[in-house]
Scaffold this motif. Structure first.
Motif, PDB file in Angstrom:
ATOM      1  N   TRP A  77       0.906  -1.309   0.029  1.00 44.40           N
ATOM      2  CA  TRP A  77      -0.071   0.018   0.088  1.00 44.40           C
ATOM      3  C   TRP A  77       0.820   1.132   0.005  1.00 44.40           C
ATOM      4  N   TYR A  78       0.537   2.140  -0.727  1.00 47.57           N
ATOM      5  CA  TYR A  78       1.428   3.362  -0.549  1.00 47.57           C
ATOM      6  C   TYR A  78       0.325   4.719  -0.967  1.00 47.57           C
ATOM      7  N   VAL A  79       1.115   5.641  -0.719  1.00 46.97           N
ATOM      8  CA  VAL A  79       0.431   7.160  -0.912  1.00 46.97           C
ATOM      9  C   VAL A  79       1.148   8.082  -1.579  1.00 46.97           C
ATOM     10  N   ASP A  80       0.886   8.715  -2.689  1.00 46.23           N
ATOM     11  CA  ASP A  80       1.534   9.825  -3.514  1.00 46.23           C
ATOM     12  C   ASP A  80       1.167  11.052  -2.943  1.00 46.23           C
ATOM     13  N   LEU A  81       2.189  11.758  -2.300  1.00 47.59           N
ATOM     14  CA  LEU A  81       2.378  13.148  -1.792  1.00 47.59           C
ATOM     15  C   LEU A  81       2.314  14.315  -2.993  1.00 47.59           C
ATOM     16  N   GLY A  82       2.483  13.722  -4.199  1.00 46.07           N
ATOM     17  CA  GLY A  82       2.240  14.818  -5.127  1.00 46.07           C
ATOM     18  C   GLY A  82       3.639  15.461  -5.773  1.00 46.07           C
ATOM     19  N   ASP A  83       4.468  15.612  -4.717  1.00 45.52           N
ATOM     20  CA  ASP A  83       5.815  16.145  -5.025  1.00 45.52           C
ATOM     21  C   ASP A  83       6.644  15.919  -3.854  1.00 45.52           C
ATOM     22  N   LEU A  84       7.850  16.350  -3.851  1.00 45.30           N
ATOM     23  CA  LEU A  84       8.893  15.942  -2.840  1.00 45.30           C
ATOM     24  C   LEU A  84       8.533  16.834  -1.489  1.00 45.30           C
ATOM     25  N   HIS A  85       8.480  15.899  -0.556  1.00 41.68           N
ATOM     26  CA  HIS A  85       8.348  16.578   0.869  1.00 41.68           C
ATOM     27  C   HIS A  85       9.451  16.388   1.785  1.00 41.68           C
ATOM     28  N   SER A  86       9.570  17.105   2.856  1.00 45.16           N
ATOM     29  CA  SER A  86      10.651  16.871   4.104  1.00 45.16           C
ATOM     30  C   SER A  86       9.641  16.152   5.107  1.00 45.16           C
ATOM     31  N   ILE A  87       9.687  14.809   5.038  1.00 45.30           N
ATOM     32  CA  ILE A  87       8.955  13.836   5.974  1.00 45.30           C
ATOM     33  C   ILE A  87       9.769  13.947   7.491  1.00 45.30           C
ATOM     34  N   THR A  88       8.800  14.112   8.326  1.00 48.41           N
ATOM     35  CA  THR A  88       9.326  13.974   9.678  1.00 48.41           C
ATOM     36  C   THR A  88       8.969  12.937  10.592  1.00 48.41           C
ATOM     37  N   SER A  89       7.862  12.340  10.383  1.00 45.21           N
ATOM     38  CA  SER A  89       7.253  11.182  11.037  1.00 45.21           C
ATOM     39  C   SER A  89       5.996  10.715  10.151  1.00 45.21           C
ATOM     40  N   VAL A  90       6.065   9.427  10.307  1.00 43.14           N
ATOM     41  CA  VAL A  90       4.668   8.191  10.068  1.00 43.14           C
ATOM     42  C   VAL A  90       4.008   7.923  11.073  1.00 43.14           C
ATOM     43  N   ARG A  91       2.654   7.775  10.785  1.00 47.01           N
ATOM     44  CA  ARG A  91       1.888   7.357  11.780  1.00 47.01           C
ATOM     45  C   ARG A  91       0.755   6.206  11.089  1.00 47.01           C
ATOM     46  N   TRP A 134       9.152   8.954  15.148  1.00 48.26           N
ATOM     47  CA  TRP A 134       9.728  10.002  14.508  1.00 48.26           C
ATOM     48  C   TRP A 134      11.098   9.787  13.808  1.00 48.26           C
ATOM     49  N   TYR A 135      11.544  10.281  12.903  1.00 46.80           N
ATOM     50  CA  TYR A 135      12.747  10.541  12.278  1.00 46.80           C
ATOM     51  C   TYR A 135      13.377  11.647  12.061  1.00 46.80           C
ATOM     52  N   PRO A 136      14.671  11.568  11.721  1.00 51.76           N
ATOM     53  CA  PRO A 136      15.104  12.936  11.120  1.00 51.76           C
ATOM     54  C   PRO A 136      14.591  13.227   9.847  1.00 51.76           C
ATOM     55  N   ASP A 137      14.319  14.450   9.230  1.00 51.17           N
ATOM     56  CA  ASP A 137      13.680  14.727   8.086  1.00 51.17           C
ATOM     57  C   ASP A 137      14.135  13.821   6.765  1.00 51.17           C
ATOM     58  N   VAL A 138      13.272  13.303   6.086  1.00 48.60           N
ATOM     59  CA  VAL A 138      13.466  12.286   5.090  1.00 48.60           C
ATOM     60  C   VAL A 138      12.804  13.006   4.050  1.00 48.60           C
ATOM     61  N   ILE A 139      13.588  13.092   2.831  1.00 45.06           N
ATOM     62  CA  ILE A 139      12.935  13.891   1.452  1.00 45.06           C
ATOM     63  C   ILE A 139      12.709  12.576   0.723  1.00 45.06           C
ATOM     64  N   GLY A 140      11.207  12.557   0.208  1.00 42.68           N
ATOM     65  CA  GLY A 140      10.702  11.658  -0.586  1.00 42.68           C
ATOM     66  C   GLY A 140       9.306  12.258  -1.088  1.00 42.68           C
ATOM     67  N   ARG A 141       8.525  11.368  -2.105  1.00 44.96           N
ATOM     68  CA  ARG A 141       7.341  11.821  -2.657  1.00 44.96           C
ATOM     69  C   ARG A 141       6.292  10.654  -1.987  1.00 44.96           C
ATOM     70  N   PHE A 142       6.796   9.400  -1.953  1.00 45.67           N
ATOM     71  CA  PHE A 142       5.907   8.146  -1.999  1.00 45.67           C
ATOM     72  C   PHE A 142       6.414   7.475  -0.449  1.00 45.67           C
ATOM     73  N   VAL A 143       5.205   7.249   0.275  1.00 45.60           N
ATOM     74  CA  VAL A 143       5.335   6.458   1.504  1.00 45.60           C
ATOM     75  C   VAL A 143       4.702   5.096   1.278  1.00 45.60           C
ATOM     76  N   ILE A 144       5.539   3.945   1.361  1.00 42.64           N
ATOM     77  CA  ILE A 144       5.149   2.627   0.925  1.00 42.64           C
ATOM     78  C   ILE A 144       5.153   1.629   2.187  1.00 42.64           C
ATOM     79  N   LEU A 145       4.029   0.968   2.309  1.00 39.55           N
ATOM     80  CA  LEU A 145       4.001  -0.427   3.229  1.00 39.55           C
ATOM     81  C   LEU A 145       4.126  -1.345   2.375  1.00 39.55           C
TER      82      LEU A 145
END
Length: 729
Positions: A77-91, A134-145
């Motif tokens: 399963w994955y979500v497309d954020l549309g463009d690059l984001h600075s990701i700080t956490s995932v829940r 929590w994570y150090p900022d990660v750069i990306g567009r897609f979050v995949i499970l």
């Protein structure tokens, strides 16, 4: 248990001590995808349910995504954020009871769906609980499970916290006063800001410092950040024309005119007028051509004023010489129209005085004159060789405008606010000029808004004749408005209906702002108990319709009201007694259902022992709500003394002894009675509070014995049949 508490304490200490403030989650409403989709009872648990903003962990609530259970190797399963984001956490919110399904599932952040899933972009894996890291900022567009085994993935909500990395570019707004037909314009560079990069600069096309000629000019600026994301902004450079240049007027030269009377009418050619902006200007002269002049000399002043109020002028002089020359009077100026390049013009001969010779005109009457103005000079000489002269003007107007043929109306479809439209140049045919081209407003290649825009194309030939044509550019908006309904609504009521309100649905459209949806039924309507579908829709100016639906469920929470009768008290000589009452007259009222009836325990007609017994009567409506009431049935026993039993025994013996005699007399009486009346009606009526019981029997040869024993609020009626005896106590 102690180890679990210690782990929870350490996790809380790590999170609380990180001094991080979560950014807003950026995944809600974004496109989501999964390897397969589980369906049950017509409900599809698609990937988008995990980014709908609802983290309810109850799978039956219908807000969780789920892949197919069996045969699903390596589900994802994955979500497309549309463009690059600075990701700080995932829940990740796991549905209750599905913790084992998600156990060991890996979490990745990548820039592309083609990226490999390995340790370089893996954030972690999920245990037997909701996942919050929590994570150090990660750069990306897609979050995949990703699950590296044959299993299912169940996600009630996947929240990604972070901020977009796209820079923001702000263009200037410029208007410049035009001082010439072509002007150089410079401007301050656009402002570029970015959460990551500093010192970004923008490049504009055309660049600052370019020369511009059009009144309205589109300038597009762009900047690119360190991640390769390019953003644009566009502004319109307006050139405001200010005309401060006077028209240029060229007067004819000085004239010498001879007269024998000291006064004469003088004609002269019109001055030529040119202007930097206006065309077709003409001069006004004082005195005008054709006026009477006298005196040795007269100054003629000619002026012309353009549309901006600028005035130009010139002068020349008319000199009169009196030598008694012949007088020639020309015809008035002649103006002819033609549809060709030239035409033949004739006039009457000028009149002559002081000479017997006719006037000669150049060009002569009947000549062919080209399009435009031509001076005709007529002269006559007398015998003394004095020459008389007059002049007039022949003007040939070409009244055939150029023929301009526009292209067919172009139509374009768009799902944005504007679209660029181009077309072939209009064709131009003129009877005199060749190589003419039309100018269209707006021009080909312009941006056109959704709707219909008129385009005018025109051309002017060298004679000032203007030809034009029109067509329409039709931009059709095919994008439906997006309507987002509120969540389904559940509401309890103890009445038959209730008023339900909700927030207005949100509406977005690519063209029309400020659209609002209309719901049926309306918010604030009265809803009956049960489930009601509410449909909300909106139509934009192009007729595109967007809609959504949600459900309003009104639950019946009111218990029925059961009204019992008063307590019952009866008497008996035995140890138990059958007691009845009318259950159908126990009134039952309910806020929804009608025709409800109560059921009593013990029921009417049951056998009751001596003493007091509680009776409970209850009724249940269609919603399962139960109401009840109660009353008491008291059975009292009689106690008969011994002497009374002896008396009754003696009376029974007497009755048995006397019965033959009584039978004889009674038969004698009824045989006579039968001759008078074949039947007799006997009515026995008993009253209990407001209730009446009536017993009617037909008296015939057989007689009945009826005993009615009053027992408080109830009556016990006993019937025995005897031969030839009737007794009615």
């Amino acid at each position: 248990m102690m180890l679990t508490l210690i782990l929870l304490f350490l996790q809380c200490f790590f999170i609380c001590s990180s001094q991080r403030t979560p950014r807003s989650y950026v995944s809600t409403g974004k496109p989501a995808y999964q390897s397969t989709t589980y369906s049950s009872d017509g409900i599809s648990y698609d990937a988008g349910l995990a980014v709908d903003g609802n983290s309810n962990g109850d799978f039956n609530y219908g807000s969780c995504s789920r892949t197919v259970v069996s045969g699903n190797q390596n589900p994802y399963w994955y979500v497309d954020l549309g463009d690059l984001h600075s990701i700080t956490s995932v829940r990740i919110y796991t549905a209750y009871g599905f913790e084992v399904s998600n156990f060991g599932m890996e979490v990745y952040v990548v820039n592309s769906t083609d990226s490999s899933l390995d340790a370089s972009n893996q954030l972690g894996s999920i245990g037997l609980s909701n996942y919050y890291r929590w994570y150090p900022d990660v750069i990306g567009r897609f979050v995949i499970l990703f699950q590296r085994r044959s299993n299912e993935i169940v996600v009630c909500e996947g929240r990604v916290y972070g901020t977009p990395l796209s820079p923001v570019l702000t263009c200037p707004d410029i208007s410049v006063v035009r001082t010439s037909s072509s002007i150089q314009v410079t401007w301050d560079p656009p402002t570029a800001t970015d959460d990551v990069d500093t010192g970004l600069t923008a490049t504009c096309t055309p660049p600052s410092g370019s020369y511009f000629t059009d009144d309205s000019n589109s300038v597009t600026c762009a900047t690119t950040d360190s991640t390769g994301i390019t953003v644009f902004c566009t502004f319109i450079l307006q050139l405001i024309s200010v005309d401060d240049e006077s028209p240029t007027i060229v007067c004819p030269g000085d004239r010498q005119v001879y007269t024998s009377t000291g006064i004469t009418t003088v004609y002269y050619n019109d001055p030529s007028v040119s202007d930097n902006v206006d065309t077709g200007l003409s001069a006004n002269c004082t005195p005008p051509s054709g006026s009477s002049f006298q005196g040795a000399s007269t100054n003629v002043t000619c002026t012309a004023t353009d549309s901006a109020g600028n005035t130009g002028s010139c002068e020349f002089t008319i000199y009169l010489y009196d030598n008694s020359a012949p007088t020639v009077t020309c015809p008035n100026d002649i103006e002819e129209d033609t549809t060709t390049d030239q035409t033949s013009v004739t006039w009457n001969d000028p009149s002559v005085r002081n000479s017997d010779q006719p006037a000669t005109c150049d060009p002569p009457s009947g000549s062919f004159f080209n399009v435009g103005s031509t001076d005709v000079t007529c002269t006559v000489r007398d015998w003394n060789d004095n020459t008389g002269i007059c002049r007039f003007q022949v003007t040939v107007n070409q009244n055939r405008n150029p023929n301009v043929v526009c292209p067919d109306d172009p139509a374009r479809f768009t799902d944005s606010t504007q679209v660029t439209v181009t077309w072939d140049d209009p064709s131009v045919i003129d009877n005199a000029d060749t190589g003419l081209s039309a100018t269209c407003t707006p021009s080909s290649g312009s941006l056109f808004n959704a709707g219909s825009t008129h385009v005018t194309c025109s051309v002017t030939d060298t004679d000032g004749n203007v030809g034009s044509c029109n067509f329409k550019v039709i931009v059709i908006d095919i994008y439906d408005p997006i309507v987002t309904c509120p969540a389904n609504i559940n509401k309890d009521t103890d009445a038959g209906n209730t008023t339900v309100t909700w927030d207005d649905p949100s509406v977005s459209d690519n063209v029309d702002p400020g659209l609002s949806a209309t719901c049926t039924p309306l918010s604030g309507s009265s809803f009956n108990i049960g489930s009601t579908d509410v449909t909300c829709s909106v139509t934009d100016t192009a007729g595109n319709i967007g809609s959504c639906e949600f459900n309003v469920t009104v639950n019946d929470s009111g218990d029925p009201t059961v009204n019992c009768q008063d307590d019952i008290e009866v008497y008996t000589v035995s140890d138990k007694l059958t007691v009845t009452w009318n259950e159908i007259f126990l009134p039952v009222r309910d806020n929804v259902d009608t025709g409800l009836s109560a059921t009593c325990t013990p029921s009417s007609g049951s056998s009751f022992n001596i003493g007091s017994t509680d009776v409970t009567c209850s009724a249940t409506d269609s919603a399962g709500n139960t109401g009840s009431c109660g009353f008491k049935v008291t059975v009292n026993g009689y106690s008969i003394p011994g002497y009374l039993i002896a008396v009754i025994f003696v009376l029974v013996i007497i009755i048995l002894v006397m019965s033959p005699v009584l039978v004889f007399y009674y038969r004698l009486y009824f045989s006579k009675k039968k001759n008078m009346d074949n039947s007799k009606q006997m009515n026995m009526t008993t009253y209990n509070n407001a209730a009446m019981a009536t017993t009617s029997k037909q008296v015939d040869d057989d007689l009945y014995e009826n005993y009615v024993m009053p027992t408080g609020n109830a009556y016990v009626v006993k019937e025995t049949q005897q031969d030839d005896i009737y007794e009615n106590p």
